[in-house]
Design an enzyme around this catalytic site. Structure first.
Site, PDB file in Angstrom:
ATOM      1  N   CYS A 267       0.864  -1.177   0.000  1.00  0.00           N
ATOM      2  CA  CYS A 267       0.000   0.000   0.000  1.00  0.00           C
ATOM      3  C   CYS A 267       0.903   1.230   0.000  1.00  0.00           C
ATOM      4  CB  CYS A 267      -0.925   0.107   1.199  1.00  0.00           C
ATOM      5  SG  CYS A 267      -2.048  -1.264   1.386  1.00  0.00           S
TER       6      CYS A 267
ATOM      7  N   ARG B 103       3.560  -0.124  -5.095  1.00  0.00           N
ATOM      8  CA  ARG B 103       3.393  -0.708  -3.761  1.00  0.00           C
ATOM      9  C   ARG B 103       2.076  -1.486  -3.628  1.00  0.00           C
ATOM     10  NH1 ARG B 103       6.811   1.362  -0.105  1.00  0.00           N
ATOM     11  NH2 ARG B 103       5.437   0.669   1.550  1.00  0.00           N
TER      12      ARG B 103
ATOM     13  N   GLU C 276       6.013 -14.735 -12.428  1.00  0.00           N
ATOM     14  CA  GLU C 276       5.390 -13.571 -11.785  1.00  0.00           C
ATOM     15  C   GLU C 276       4.821 -12.568 -12.775  1.00  0.00           C
ATOM     16  OE1 GLU C 276       7.942 -11.089  -9.338  1.00  0.00           O
ATOM     17  OE2 GLU C 276       9.632 -11.453 -10.656  1.00  0.00           O
TER      18      GLU C 276
ATOM     19  N   HIS D 285      15.604 -37.212 -10.534  1.00  0.00           N
ATOM     20  CA  HIS D 285      15.035 -37.682  -9.265  1.00  0.00           C
ATOM     21  C   HIS D 285      13.537 -37.383  -9.178  1.00  0.00           C
ATOM     22  CE1 HIS D 285      19.006 -38.745  -7.885  1.00  0.00           C
ATOM     23  NE2 HIS D 285      19.427 -37.557  -8.304  1.00  0.00           N
TER      24      HIS D 285
ATOM     25  N   LYS E 274       5.432  -4.243  -4.909  1.00  0.00           N
ATOM     26  CA  LYS E 274       6.886  -4.145  -4.942  1.00  0.00           C
ATOM     27  C   LYS E 274       7.503  -4.335  -3.564  1.00  0.00           C
ATOM     28  CE  LYS E 274      10.730  -3.136  -7.059  1.00  0.00           C
ATOM     29  NZ  LYS E 274      11.237  -4.255  -7.856  1.00  0.00           N
TER      30      LYS E 274
HETATM   31  C1  F6R Z   1      10.615 -10.678  -7.641  1.00  0.00           C
HETATM   32  C2  F6R Z   1      10.691  -9.716  -6.564  1.00  0.00           C
HETATM   33  C3  F6R Z   1      10.486 -10.212  -5.180  1.00  0.00           C
HETATM   34  C4  F6R Z   1      11.442  -9.482  -4.223  1.00  0.00           C
HETATM   35  C5  F6R Z   1      11.109  -9.864  -2.773  1.00  0.00           C
HETATM   36  C6  F6R Z   1      12.086  -9.227  -1.796  1.00  0.00           C
HETATM   37  O1  F6R Z   1      10.858 -10.082  -8.871  1.00  0.00           O
HETATM   38  O2  F6R Z   1      10.888  -8.560  -6.777  1.00  0.00           O
HETATM   39  O3  F6R Z   1      10.640 -11.576  -5.094  1.00  0.00           O
HETATM   40  O4  F6R Z   1      12.757  -9.813  -4.536  1.00  0.00           O
HETATM   41  O5  F6R Z   1       9.813  -9.457  -2.465  1.00  0.00           O
HETATM   42  O6  F6R Z   1      12.044  -7.842  -1.871  1.00  0.00           O
HETATM   43  P1  F6R Z   1      13.223  -6.957  -1.323  1.00  0.00           P
HETATM   44  O7  F6R Z   1      14.429  -7.233  -2.127  1.00  0.00           O
HETATM   45  O8  F6R Z   1      12.737  -5.552  -1.479  1.00  0.00           O
HETATM   46  O9  F6R Z   1      13.412  -7.342   0.112  1.00  0.00           O
END
Ligand code: F6R
Length: 616
Positions: free
Chosen positions: A2, A27, A496, A512, A611
């Site tokens: 958010c 966000r 994703e 395996h 994000k």
């Molecule tokens: C995938 C992606 C997420 C972040 C994860 C950690 O493309 O962006 O998997 O890598 O949410 O986020 P940070 O690096 O901000 O801790």
């Protein structure tokens, strides 16, 4: 997750809020809303994106939204499905108090029951509506100003929050608070901005005050900001810092999407990461290590905690650190580590890797490690982020703002920092001899141009391959050694943003179990650069070929053997095995991007994602 934004000043608040929400949309983007105080509260909210909110606001233009005071929200749902009612802002029962909230109130149900007994009614399924009514209840009961009621309420709340609260009767005042979710106040000339990060206000002011966890602030027009501790109301001297953010860095700069812009920025961002750390005489300089050298040289173990793509970078880091510095490394999912009473010794070093520096699980894992006496090192991108501030020491990646939800340049710059770290430690520990150290540093200095070459060599061919495979339902990524985590990262990128089911495996693990999945409809992406376990990977590819799987291979320029077996190959420049993940991931990023675009997906804002994952 958010995004929240707010404004108190002498400009029209609505455009500032809408533009700010657009910048914070990374966000969360399942619903959005705003409220302004134009003598009375006027608010609009809707399921959907900020553009849907703008449309709705213009349809409702009968109400004046001209006001210098207001706030907005873009949501990533936690409590309650994304719909108009659950969108923020939320109003109290009287309609006199409004709130926007990023985070989760864990004990909202017990507070809700208490308020229901007092006659409060609820219209949404959210924890936020409970909080705003709780504030109203306490304000009326105790006959206190808004800020005191907010403080009383927050002292009873369990959970995480960044909130902004306004009351209709006091348009020029806003109360903000944070615990576990970020909140920054922009301080301009006679105006204040509040936001989840600084991007909504950088064209107005570069002066920012980052609230610390457990702090709240009262913002009043034409008065100095008043910052206090939530638990005891103790006054805190505000520490305002000057930002160095440019508007260009957060705009698309002629590219169609942030993701592709960020993919193509990688030569520059890696260069920026190395600046001042990889010196012209081919040596490394890492003050975060040098200032704590004793700690690093005596460390018996390094534990890396991270999530998602950053966890994949950590996996590559394990290979690098063990190979060059001969220190045992464990890589843990932060979300698992934090809940399993891990064994940590005071001499351990815990490295957190996080682009945003706000990931709730990584933050909690670090706090736990700190409590247990470990030395905490951070590899973060966002300067001044919660994780960066918690660490004892660290190295920023300096990748610049990463706005596309799928991480690209953050990954390669994390790998760059981890490489520098491993080289520096290896040399300092004596596990890497002078000659090899210098040779590797020299090769590392060429990585930005090799990344640029990789982009050039693969960018067109990837589109042809994407065209052929865009309609598949499944895909497997295989690699060995340093390129096994790259296989995981390639699979994550594809799933994703294109919603194709994809899995990454160590190539030798196929027999395996997973090899049962192979038939003529299954594409298998092989990471097969010439150095490392090339012959073994070729044998694994033969096994796939024998079962009619379709092979896409990432190979070193001039490769013959793997290229003959593969249905398609993408060449990358020759490079030392240790650096190959930085190059081999590039075509995988491009492949995911183009497949997702061809499938009509929103690459910058994939469904269900956000994000910055500030909830656990
Ligand atoms: C995938 C992606 C997420 C972040 C994860 C950690 O493309 O962006 O998997 O890598 O949410 O986020 P940070 O690096 O901000 O801790």
């Amino acid at each position: 997750m958010c995004g929240i934004v707010g404004y108190i000043g002498n400009k029209n608040a609505y455009p500032i809020i809408i533009n700010g929400l657009k910048r914070l949309e990374y966000r969360g983007y399942d619903s959005a809303g705003f409220i302004v105080n134009a003598g009375k509260f006027v608010h609009t909210k809707t399921k959907g994106k900020v553009s849907d909110l703008e449309e709705k606001a213009s349809e409702e233009a009968s109400q004046s939204i001209e006001s210098c005071y207001g706030m907005g929200h873009t949501r990533w749902a936690t409590h309650g499905v994304p719909n108009n009612v659950n969108s923020h802002p939320h109003l109290s029962n009287s309609g006199k108090i409004a709130i926007v909230h990023n985070g989760i109130i864990e004990n909202y149900l017990s507070i809700k029951r208490r308020l229901q007994q007092e006659g409060f009614t609820f219209h949404s399924d959210t924890d936020t509506e409970v909080l705003v009514n709780f504030i109203e209840f306490l304000k009326d009961k105790e006959q206190v100003p808004l800020e005191t009621a907010v403080r009383y309420a927050l002292n009873e709340v369990i959970g995480a929050y960044a909130i902004a609260v306004m009351e209709e009767a006091n348009p020029t005042k806003m109360v903000v608070a944070r615990l576990g979710s970020p909140l920054v106040v922009g301080i301009g000339e006679g105006e204040f901005f509040i936001a989840s990060d600084a991007s909504p206000f950088i064209e107005y002011t570069q002066n920012a005050l980052y609230l610390e966890d457990g702090e709240m602030a009262v913002i009043k027009l034409n008065q100095p900001i008043d910052v206090r501790k939530i638990h005891n109301n103790e006054e805190v001297t505000p520490s305002v810092q000057e930002l160095k953010l440019s508007l260009d860095a957060i705009e698309k700069g002629g590219y169609e999407h942030f993701m592709i812009k960020e993919i193509f920025e990688q030569p520059q961002s890696i260069q920026d990461t190395m600046r001042g750390r990889l010196l012209e005489d081919f040596s490394t300089k890492l003050s975060g290590i040098e200032n704590n050298l004793k700690q690093f040289l005596s460390a018996e173990r390094i534990i890396i905690v991270a999530c998602g793509t950053s966890w994949h970078a950590g996996q590559v880091g394990e290979y690098l650190l063990e190979e060059l510095a001969r220190i045992p490394v464990e890589v843990e999912y932060a979300s698992e580590f934090r809940y399993r009473n891990p064994v940590i010794h005071p001499g351990d070093i815990v490295i957190a890797i996080s682009q945003s520096g706000e990931t709730a699980d990584t933050l909690a894992a670090l706090k736990l490690a700190k409590e247990k006496g470990a030395f905490i090192y951070g590899i973060c991108n966002v300067v001044g982020s919660s994780i960066a501030r918690l660490t004892d020491s660290g190295t920023y990646t300096h990748a610049g703002p990463e706005i596309g939800v799928a991480s690209t340049k953050a990954f390669t710059t994390q790998l760059t920092v981890l490489t520098l770290l491993a080289l520096h430690l290896g040399y300092r520990k004596g596990t890497l001899d002078h000659h090899s150290y210098k040779k590797l540093c020299q090769q590392l200095s060429h990585i930005p141009e090799l990344v640029a070459q990789t982009l050039e060599m693969t960018k067109d061919k990837v589109i042809e391959i994407a065209q052929e495979y865009k309609d598949v339902n499944n895909c497997i990524y295989l690699g060995r050694g340093l390129n096994f985590p790259v296989a995981l990262e390639g699979a994550l990128k594809l799933k994703e943003i294109s919603y194709i089911h994809a899995e990454g495996y160590p190539a030798a693990e196929m027999k395996h179990g997973p090899i049962a999945l192979i038939d003529e409809n299954m594409p298998v992406v092989f990471l097969a650069p010439s150095k490392g376990h090339y012959e073994k990977v070729v044998s694994n590819a033969q096994e796939i070929k024998a079962r009619k799987g379709k092979i896409i291979a990432i190979v070193t320029q001039g490769d013959k053997q793997m290229t003959d077996i593969a249905d398609h190959s993408l060449e990358i420049p020759e490079v030392d095995e240790l650096f190959s993940p930085i190059l081999s991931v590039i075509p995988l990023q491009l492949l995911s991007y183009h497949i997702a675009i061809m499938r009509g997906c929103n690459v910058d804002q994939p469904r269900n994602l956000a994000k910055s994952v500030t909830v656990e």
